[in-house]
Design a protein around this motif. Sequence first.
Motif, PDB file in Angstrom:
ATOM      1  N   HIS A  81      62.475 -59.543  22.169  1.00  0.00           N
ATOM      2  CA  HIS A  81      62.879 -58.766  21.003  1.00  0.00           C
ATOM      3  C   HIS A  81      61.651 -58.107  20.375  1.00  0.00           C
ATOM      4  N   VAL A  82      61.835 -56.892  19.868  1.00  0.00           N
ATOM      5  CA  VAL A  82      60.770 -56.168  19.182  1.00  0.00           C
ATOM      6  C   VAL A  82      61.272 -55.737  17.808  1.00  0.00           C
ATOM      7  N   PHE A  83      60.477 -56.055  16.770  1.00  0.00           N
ATOM      8  CA  PHE A  83      60.769 -55.675  15.390  1.00  0.00           C
ATOM      9  C   PHE A  83      59.732 -54.649  14.943  1.00  0.00           C
ATOM     10  N   LEU A  84      60.173 -53.617  14.248  1.00  0.00           N
ATOM     11  CA  LEU A  84      59.273 -52.631  13.658  1.00  0.00           C
ATOM     12  C   LEU A  84      59.701 -52.428  12.209  1.00  0.00           C
ATOM     13  N   ASN A  85      58.770 -52.692  11.280  1.00  0.00           N
ATOM     14  CA  ASN A  85      59.083 -52.632   9.851  1.00  0.00           C
ATOM     15  C   ASN A  85      58.011 -51.845   9.116  1.00  0.00           C
ATOM     16  N   ALA A  86      58.436 -51.025   8.152  1.00  0.00           N
ATOM     17  CA  ALA A  86      57.518 -50.276   7.299  1.00  0.00           C
ATOM     18  C   ALA A  86      57.776 -50.664   5.847  1.00  0.00           C
ATOM     19  N   TYR A  87      56.704 -50.682   5.050  1.00  0.00           N
ATOM     20  CA  TYR A  87      56.804 -51.058   3.641  1.00  0.00           C
ATOM     21  C   TYR A  87      55.888 -50.171   2.800  1.00  0.00           C
ATOM     22  N   TRP A  88      56.385 -49.792   1.637  1.00  0.00           N
ATOM     23  CA  TRP A  88      55.565 -49.108   0.637  1.00  0.00           C
ATOM     24  C   TRP A  88      55.573 -49.949  -0.621  1.00  0.00           C
ATOM     25  N   GLU A  89      54.386 -50.214  -1.160  1.00  0.00           N
ATOM     26  CA  GLU A  89      54.250 -51.139  -2.276  1.00  0.00           C
ATOM     27  C   GLU A  89      54.249 -50.420  -3.620  1.00  0.00           C
ATOM     28  N   THR A  90      54.671 -51.162  -4.643  1.00  0.00           N
ATOM     29  CA  THR A  90      54.639 -50.671  -6.015  1.00  0.00           C
ATOM     30  C   THR A  90      54.516 -51.873  -6.946  1.00  0.00           C
ATOM     31  N   GLY A  91      54.151 -51.605  -8.198  1.00  0.00           N
ATOM     32  CA  GLY A  91      54.101 -52.647  -9.218  1.00  0.00           C
ATOM     33  C   GLY A  91      53.017 -53.687  -9.015  1.00  0.00           C
ATOM     34  N   ALA A  92      51.947 -53.346  -8.289  1.00  0.00           N
ATOM     35  CA  ALA A  92      50.905 -54.325  -8.007  1.00  0.00           C
ATOM     36  C   ALA A  92      50.044 -54.587  -9.244  1.00  0.00           C
ATOM     37  N   GLU A  93      49.686 -55.835  -9.427  1.00  0.00           N
ATOM     38  CA  GLU A  93      48.729 -56.254 -10.449  1.00  0.00           C
ATOM     39  C   GLU A  93      47.761 -57.248  -9.830  1.00  0.00           C
ATOM     40  N   ASN A  94      46.471 -57.037 -10.056  1.00  0.00           N
ATOM     41  CA  ASN A  94      45.414 -57.923  -9.550  1.00  0.00           C
ATOM     42  C   ASN A  94      45.438 -58.079  -8.038  1.00  0.00           C
ATOM     43  N   ARG A  95      45.852 -57.036  -7.327  1.00  0.00           N
ATOM     44  CA  ARG A  95      45.833 -57.044  -5.871  1.00  0.00           C
ATOM     45  C   ARG A  95      45.998 -55.603  -5.386  1.00  0.00           C
ATOM     46  N   PRO A  96      45.836 -55.329  -4.104  1.00  0.00           N
ATOM     47  CA  PRO A  96      45.987 -53.953  -3.623  1.00  0.00           C
ATOM     48  C   PRO A  96      47.439 -53.481  -3.668  1.00  0.00           C
ATOM     49  N   GLU A  97      47.596 -52.166  -3.669  1.00  0.00           N
ATOM     50  CA  GLU A  97      48.910 -51.522  -3.591  1.00  0.00           C
ATOM     51  C   GLU A  97      48.810 -50.408  -2.564  1.00  0.00           C
ATOM     52  N   GLY A  98      49.464 -50.583  -1.416  1.00  0.00           N
ATOM     53  CA  GLY A  98      49.360 -49.611  -0.333  1.00  0.00           C
ATOM     54  C   GLY A  98      50.622 -49.585   0.505  1.00  0.00           C
ATOM     55  N   SER A  99      50.462 -49.377   1.801  1.00  0.00           N
ATOM     56  CA  SER A  99      51.599 -49.327   2.721  1.00  0.00           C
ATOM     57  C   SER A  99      51.298 -50.197   3.928  1.00  0.00           C
ATOM     58  N   ARG A 100      52.354 -50.745   4.524  1.00  0.00           N
ATOM     59  CA  ARG A 100      52.225 -51.614   5.695  1.00  0.00           C
ATOM     60  C   ARG A 100      53.112 -51.095   6.831  1.00  0.00           C
ATOM     61  N   MET A 101      52.622 -51.249   8.043  1.00  0.00           N
ATOM     62  CA  MET A 101      53.423 -51.051   9.247  1.00  0.00           C
ATOM     63  C   MET A 101      53.292 -52.311  10.083  1.00  0.00           C
ATOM     64  N   ASN A 102      54.414 -52.944  10.376  1.00  0.00           N
ATOM     65  CA  ASN A 102      54.404 -54.235  11.050  1.00  0.00           C
ATOM     66  C   ASN A 102      55.149 -54.146  12.377  1.00  0.00           C
ATOM     67  N   LEU A 103      54.494 -54.586  13.458  1.00  0.00           N
ATOM     68  CA  LEU A 103      55.096 -54.659  14.789  1.00  0.00           C
ATOM     69  C   LEU A 103      55.083 -56.110  15.222  1.00  0.00           C
ATOM     70  N   ARG A 104      56.245 -56.602  15.700  1.00  0.00           N
ATOM     71  CA  ARG A 104      56.378 -58.021  16.081  1.00  0.00           C
ATOM     72  C   ARG A 104      57.147 -58.120  17.391  1.00  0.00           C
ATOM     73  N   TYR A 105      56.578 -58.883  18.318  1.00  0.00           N
ATOM     74  CA  TYR A 105      57.235 -59.115  19.611  1.00  0.00           C
ATOM     75  C   TYR A 105      57.549 -60.602  19.750  1.00  0.00           C
ATOM     76  N   VAL A 106      58.775 -60.935  20.140  1.00  0.00           N
ATOM     77  CA  VAL A 106      59.234 -62.330  20.286  1.00  0.00           C
ATOM     78  C   VAL A 106      59.684 -62.541  21.720  1.00  0.00           C
ATOM     79  N   HIS A 107      59.150 -63.594  22.341  1.00  0.00           N
ATOM     80  CA  HIS A 107      59.573 -63.975  23.714  1.00  0.00           C
ATOM     81  C   HIS A 107      59.979 -65.432  23.738  1.00  0.00           C
ATOM     82  N   HIS A 108      61.127 -65.697  24.343  1.00  0.00           N
ATOM     83  CA  HIS A 108      61.627 -67.058  24.528  1.00  0.00           C
ATOM     84  C   HIS A 108      61.425 -67.460  25.988  1.00  0.00           C
ATOM     85  N   PHE A 109      60.713 -68.576  26.202  1.00  0.00           N
ATOM     86  CA  PHE A 109      60.494 -69.067  27.571  1.00  0.00           C
ATOM     87  C   PHE A 109      61.743 -69.828  28.007  1.00  0.00           C
ATOM     88  N   HIS A 110      62.297 -69.461  29.162  1.00  0.00           N
ATOM     89  CA  HIS A 110      63.540 -70.080  29.632  1.00  0.00           C
ATOM     90  C   HIS A 110      63.486 -70.361  31.112  1.00  0.00           C
TER      91      HIS A 110
END
Length: 320
Positions: A291-320
């Motif tokens: 399985h492959v997951f692709l997620n994008a995020y845009w941040e808002t309302g940040a306090e005492n930390r960064p506020e930016g954008s994320r692109m996340n790619l995730r690959y899942v393999h089940h050994f069988h």
Amino acid sequence: MRYFGLKALTVTGGLVVAPLVSAYDLPAVNLGFTSFLDGAPPAGPGWYAQQYVQFYRSGRLKDSDGDDLRLPTLRGLEKAEVDVNIGITQLTFQSDQALAFGGKWGMNLMLPYAAFDLDPEDNFALSANSANLGDLLIGPFLQWDPIMGPNGPRFVQRVELQMLLPTGAYDEDHALNPGSNFFSFNPYWAATAFLMPKWTISWRLHYLWNAENEDPYRPLGADDAQAGQAVHLNFASEYEVMPNRLRVGINGYYLKQFTDSKLDGHDVADSKEQVFGIGPGVVYHFSQHDHVFLNAYWETGAENRPEGSRMNLRYVHHFH
């Protein structure tokens, strides 16, 4: 994988005129790494390998009022931004043996690594550790079988007792470090509800507690520091548009620190962190085991930390 041991600055005329105050102290936690169908592993018991790659871009450093933080340089005060490239390698075992309350035991191991790019690089206040290895995560968990309805699963859930061990690279002379240099307890409850056979909502709710850092960022002039307690939530909803192949939806996260950080045992005012992120996502099922997951995020309302954008790619393999 820790984003920052970063500290907020009070500056006037390009000079630091007040002591550094503790902020940006929380360790790196799961913000957007997991999303759809989070309540259970996709193929039942067995071994799973997962690889994550996340790109965090244009993270404008924010102060306690949510305003841009400016750092002193030779050119005067400039807005501070950070880019981070993050990788995580994860190995999970899901047993088929019930241990407690009907939940089947499992174990989760995760090793993160990260690289920072701070802008402006020539500031007089902050620097980054060039090492990359982050803190090892260990998480024993209980996974429950799905509650079934007439048309398939209705609800499935898991509880994990995550622990972040201070094994990552850390240097008290640098503000940005891959490792935190303190132990954190970060348990969570994850669940997926099947509103319809093709439509689900998922969430992962964490509580975060942090031990003391006995070698805090040196310019603080403190013997110890302790990040405050926090809660953070990943949430997602998706719809199956290609049977057993493609799902599309929306995903997000929210982090809120609810106790002040401490320096030498004393609360530090205006040190609480928060951020909200949201965006679109997809998951593609090559088979029941890949399985492959692709997620994008845009941040808002940040306090005492960064506020930016994320692109996340995730690959899942089940050994069988």
